[in-house]
Design an enzyme around this catalytic site. Structure first.
Site, PDB file in Angstrom:
ATOM      1  N   ARG A 135       0.749  -1.042   0.302  1.00 60.50           N
ATOM      2  CA  ARG A 135       0.103   0.097   0.385  1.00 60.50           C
ATOM      3  C   ARG A 135       1.038   0.893   0.468  1.00 60.50           C
ATOM      4  O   ARG A 135       1.726   1.638   1.274  1.00 60.50           O
ATOM      5  CB  ARG A 135      -0.540   0.020   1.523  1.00 60.50           C
TER       6      ARG A 135
ATOM      7  N   ASP B  59       2.092   5.065  -0.039  1.00 60.92           N
ATOM      8  CA  ASP B  59       1.550   5.862   0.630  1.00 60.92           C
ATOM      9  C   ASP B  59       0.899   7.080  -0.165  1.00 60.92           C
ATOM     10  O   ASP B  59       2.297   7.793  -0.318  1.00 60.92           O
ATOM     11  CB  ASP B  59       2.132   6.896   1.783  1.00 60.92           C
TER      12      ASP B  59
ATOM     13  N   GLU C 132      -2.736   4.968  -1.834  1.00 61.54           N
ATOM     14  CA  GLU C 132      -3.359   5.959  -1.644  1.00 61.54           C
ATOM     15  C   GLU C 132      -3.259   7.317  -2.476  1.00 61.54           C
ATOM     16  O   GLU C 132      -2.426   7.407  -2.640  1.00 61.54           O
ATOM     17  CB  GLU C 132      -3.352   6.252   0.110  1.00 61.54           C
TER      18      GLU C 132
END
Length: 612
Positions: free
Chosen positions: A264, A266, A303
């Site tokens: 994931r 950021d 994200e």
């Protein structure tokens, strides 16, 4: 595109099969680079290569030894590509052979992305001892809950032993207070044995302030752009090739040497890059090479705060090729529907009408004027499948970046928590849980750090107070440097089998079982979705289908019971789940079997799931 050998790590210290140490550091600013061993008792000069790289092969450095680099015969610094920092971010680096791990996961090859049910956690607060080993002890619990992918907040070495992880300054080093690199490998291996995928949160948009020595070595930063954390990492300015290689090698290391299944990434909207081949796209190209070489599957999740499908569109369509993204807008629309909050970015959301749009379109803003941003915002995501969007009722940001760190359970009723959980888990997207929400953990998750620089620590305290100055009526912002703030954020595992906590846990297990077992919920075809809402009544109807199976979710976000109608036609609808039923400590169950066109009463702040 940088030429990178995807099959092995080259930066830092690596070891050959016959035990020699190969040293490689990018230091274009240096006139001379030496590696110092045994606290400076042994000094080995490095040879200068092309494009600012310095290198040497030696038999004087063994796994477990510590070392630093001496720049221009002056100060000594840790290795920018250090694998281990056992004596803090300011201490020497430790050479390790991370390839020497006895993997037993040969039969594992990741899960299909569309099957992912994610569970975000923070290693330091997830268990009492706050380590990877402690996390391993909870894996059976997570399996029984029904999640199959754990998402671990960043583990790159940070100052001290308490931090969310976004202040990491050694992207290649695994936080020593969590157990270090070998313990992370052990955790991943154990997860795979239990059928759990591992997602690792990585930060490629900034580095933390303390122990950040990258600028001494090379042109890692540029003043061409600014970010919320200061100068941007240099992905497209002069000397950017070394920076691009550094972070690409880091990503490949997690996948190849640690068997991480997905990352994931950021806040990728804060990665500034106007190169013809964006750094994310280049990373994806290298990951594709790695997957071809190993036969293993890896995903890149971002994200993203731009509502821009270019990030998640495939490479062949000139997209960046990211596999999925977090969708904050689903969360915002749901939160406003539940609580009526209208400050900050919540002011852009009308509540249930926007929640209905999120179910249908993923992005709420896909070309409309955004009052909060004062501009037209977003693009339609018509051709992107459901598994490209990750939704949630809460996450580390949406909890921890509130001044007091309140979880959802402190803001809404027990009934509304159950409705919120179902609204996410029954969506046509990938659901993500935030640690502890499944049993309604009451402890807040607050912002904490453990900087060792007193001036920086005080600056963080003042900054946090200033950030929430307008909220003084709610009390004082917790001291982020206090160990008490950290300890108060830990999960209370003794609650899991008590009272309403136990009921909530069983409820979550049931929701996730239904998602697995009902094809109409499991299949993420966004074309097989119909949504309608009544803004006055605060009710929403979500219909999904697959093959011959249809499901209907009647959601009532109102504080009083509301009449809702089932679709007309000859179908008979059977209740599969009713959050207001007595077994879930609810006020009253709905009729078990009803015919199409019938009007039913849906209890306040509840959801009824029907199947036809």
């Amino acid at each position: 595109m940088n030429k990178i050998d995807v099959t092995k790590r080259s930066l830092g210290v690596t070891f050959t099969s016959n035990g020699l140490a190969e040293v490689l550091v990018w230091a274009p600013k240096a006139e001379q680079v030496e590696i110092t061993l045994n606290e400076g008792n042994t000094i080995i000069p490095l040879r200068q290569g092309e494009f600012g790289y310095w290198h040497e092969t030696t038999d004087q450095l063994s796994p477990g030894d510590t070392y630093k680099y001496r720049i221009d015969e002056e100060q000594e610094y840790p290795d920018p590509a250090s694998i281990s920092q056992p004596q803090s971010v300011h201490g020497p680096s430790q050479a390790l052979d991370v390839l020497k791990f006895n993997w037993t996961d040969d039969s594992w090859n990741n899960l299909p992305l569309e099957d992912y049910v994610l569970y975000e956690l923070h290693t330091g607060t997830f268990t009492e001892n706050g380590t990877f080993a402690g996390l391993e002890e909870k894996l059976d619990y997570l399996k029984e809950l029904g999640v199959n992918a754990i998402e671990i907040m960043p583990v790159a070495q940070f100052p001290g032993d308490r931090n969310w992880g976004y202040d990491g300054v050694f992207p290649f080093a695994v936080q020593d207070s969590y157990g270090g690199p070998k313990a992370l490998q052990h955790l991943v291996n154990t997860c795979h044995q239990k059928g759990l995928a591992v997602v690792l949160d990585v930060v490629y948009n900034h580095l933390g302030p303390e122990g950040n020595y990258l600028g001494v070595y090379g042109h890692y930063f540029t003043d061409k752009y600014n970010t919320p954390w200061g100068p941007a990492l240099n992905f497209d300015d002069a000397w950017c090739d070394g920076v691009r290689r550094y972070f690409t090698e880091n990503l490949l290391m997690w996948f190849r040497d640690f068997h991480i299944d997905a990352v994931r990434m950021d806040a990728v909207h804060a990665i500034k890059d106007f190169s013809p081949n964006h750094i994310l796209r280049e990373m994806k190209q290298h990951v594709n090479e790695l997957m071809e070489a190993t036969g293993r599957k890896h995903y890149m999740i971002v994200e993203l705060d731009l509502n821009d499908t270019r990030f998640i569109n495939p490479l062949e369509e000139q997209g960046f090729g990211m596999d999925a993204q977090w969708v904050d807008e689903f969360h915002h629309a749901l939160r406003v529907t539940m609580t009526g909050e209208d400050t900050g970015y919540y002011s852009d959301f009308s509540g249930i009408a926007h929640l209905a749009k999120a179910y249908e379109d993923a992005y709420v803003y896909d070309g409309q004027f955004s009052p909060h941003r004062n501009k037209t915002f977003g693009i339609k995501a018509e051709h992107n499948p459901g598994q490209q969007f990750i939704v949630f009722t809460q996450n580390h940001d949406q909890v921890g970046n509130r001044m007091l760190g309140e979880r959802l359970g402190e803001l809404v009723s027990f009934e509304m928590q159950k409705l919120a959980a179902a609204s996410v888990i029954f969506s046509p997207y990938l659901p993500m849980l935030w640690m502890g929400e499944e049993y309604a953990e009451p402890n807040r998750f607050q912002y904490f750090v453990s900087h060792t620089d007193p001036d920086l620590a005080e600056a963080v305290r003042k900054g946090r107070k200033a950030e929430f100055a307008a909220f003084h009526a709610q009390g004082e912002a917790p001291d982020p440097m206090s160990e008490e703030t950290f300890n108060n954020s830990k999960l209370q595992w003794d609650l899991v089998q008590q009272g309403q906590h136990q009921i909530m846990l069983r409820y979550y297990q049931t929701l996730l079982r239904l998602r697995r077992e009902l094809p109409a919920l499991k299949n993420l075809d966004r074309k097989n979705v119909e949504v309608s809402c009544d803004e006055a009544k605060k009710t929403l109807t979500l219909r999904r289908w697959h093959g011959d199976q249809q499901i209907l979710c009647l959601m009532n976000f109102n504080v009083s019971p509301q009449p809702m109608s089932l679709p007309t036609g000859g179908k008979t609808w059977k209740v599969v789940l009713d959050s207001a039923a007595p077994e879930w400590n609810g006020p009253q169950a709905a009729e078990a079997i009803v015919s199409g066109g019938t009007e039913v009463t849906v209890q306040a702040e509840s959801i009824v799931l029907y199947q036809a």
